[in-house]
Design a protein around this motif. Structure first.
Motif, PDB file in Angstrom:
ATOM      1  N   PRO A 141      -4.870 -15.937   2.775  1.00 55.03           N
ATOM      2  CA  PRO A 141      -5.623 -15.877   4.032  1.00 55.03           C
ATOM      3  C   PRO A 141      -5.002 -16.778   5.097  1.00 55.03           C
ATOM      4  CG  PRO A 141      -7.117 -16.100   2.171  1.00 55.03           C
ATOM      5  CD  PRO A 141      -5.732 -16.303   1.627  1.00 55.03           C
ATOM      6  N   LEU A 167      -4.822 -13.028  -1.125  1.00 52.45           N
ATOM      7  CA  LEU A 167      -5.460 -11.784  -0.696  1.00 52.45           C
ATOM      8  C   LEU A 167      -4.653 -10.570  -1.125  1.00 52.45           C
ATOM      9  CD1 LEU A 167      -6.884 -12.409   2.901  1.00 52.45           C
ATOM     10  CD2 LEU A 167      -8.138 -11.713   0.862  1.00 52.45           C
ATOM     11  N   LYS A 225      -8.886  -7.647   6.267  1.00 51.40           N
ATOM     12  CA  LYS A 225      -8.594  -8.904   5.588  1.00 51.40           C
ATOM     13  C   LYS A 225      -7.080  -9.098   5.503  1.00 51.40           C
ATOM     14  CE  LYS A 225     -12.729  -8.272   2.768  1.00 51.40           C
ATOM     15  NZ  LYS A 225     -13.235  -7.951   1.403  1.00 51.40           N
TER      16      LYS A 225
END
Length: 262
Positions: free
Chosen positions: A29, A4, A172
């Motif tokens: 993640p 990410l 995120k």
């Protein structure tokens, strides 16, 4: 697993003084990556570059494969990167609920005229923001304090409130700058559990923290800085035994204490 956040060769100078030099790492993640190092090692400066507060002098920052090196904090937040700060950024005279609601503003896309004239679309957005904020407060254990002034909360509760506000952006990637600083053992454990829960939901977490017991307990990976340079990285048990890390930061006693707590 897809990366990410990726940092490549990041560096910056202030007045000819090298603050951070050639730092690289990645966060996936659900992974908790901690950045540690002595005071002045460049940890917060690194955070400020990643979150858009500073523009790096060299290197690259990639978010979900996209080059975001020169983007502003606002644009990074829109793309799913949120952060907390070492010094609390809480509105002390506002209620706990109002502070949590404030985190939703970047997600709003309505017209300013709708807000000025209190139109139905504006009222609907306000209700949705309040509902979301109440869920977040429940998640961080502050639902009963929703109507209190934020300034009346304990320091640990304020830290959890700041994390709740950062989570309002549905990030995120979440950057946490010393989330347990100034907290007692019970408050630190509460924050520890909250961070682990957020990571379990697939959020990539980058953490700066001086509480080594906490770092060793929750981190999947550790990056060690000294004088702005990366001197080691790896799993907690490996990093804690690295002679360079012990010399620069941990110290033999601190390492033994951290390992004993695992």
């Amino acid at each position: 697993m897809t990366t990410l956040l990726e940092v490549k060769g990041l560096g910056i100078e202030f007045g000819g003084l090298r603050a951070v030099h050639d730092v690289s790492f990645s966060v996936k993640p659900g992974e908790i990556v901690s950045v540690i190092g002595p005071n002045g090692a460049g940890k917060t400066t690194l955070f400020n570059m990643i979150s858009g507060v500073y523009i790096p002098g060299s290197g690259q920052i990639r978010l979900e494969g996209e080059d975001v090196t020169a983007l502003s904090p606002y644009r990074l937040a829109r793309r799913g990167l949120s952060r907390t700060f070492q010094n609390l950024q809480i509105f002390q005279s506002m209620t706990v609920l109002e502070n949590a609601i404030a985190g939703y503003h970047l997600q709003e896309s309505g017209s300013i005229w709708a807000d000025l004239f209190n139109m139905p679309s504006s009222r609907k957005r306000a209700k949705l923001a309040e509902a979301g904020a109440r869920k977040l407060l429940d998640r961080v254990g502050l639902s009963r304090a929703a109507d209190q002034e934020a300034g009346s909360l304990s320091y640990g509760a304020l830290k959890r409130l700041e994390i709740a506000r950062a989570l309002a952006l549905n990030p995120k990637v979440l950057l946490l700058d010393e989330p347990a600083a100034g907290c007692n053992a019970v408050e630190t454990e509460e924050i520890d559990e909250l961070i682990a829960e957020v990571a379990a939901e697939g959020v990539a977490i980058l953490l700066v923290e001086h509480d080594m017991k906490m770092v060793m307990r929750i981190s999947n990976h550790i990056v060690v800085l000294d004088h702005g340079e990366k001197i080691a990285e790896g799993e907690p048990v490996v990093v804690s035994k690295n002679p360079k890390v012990i010399e620069a930061y941990l110290g033999t006693q601190a390492t033994e204490e951290a390992n004993a707590d695992r």
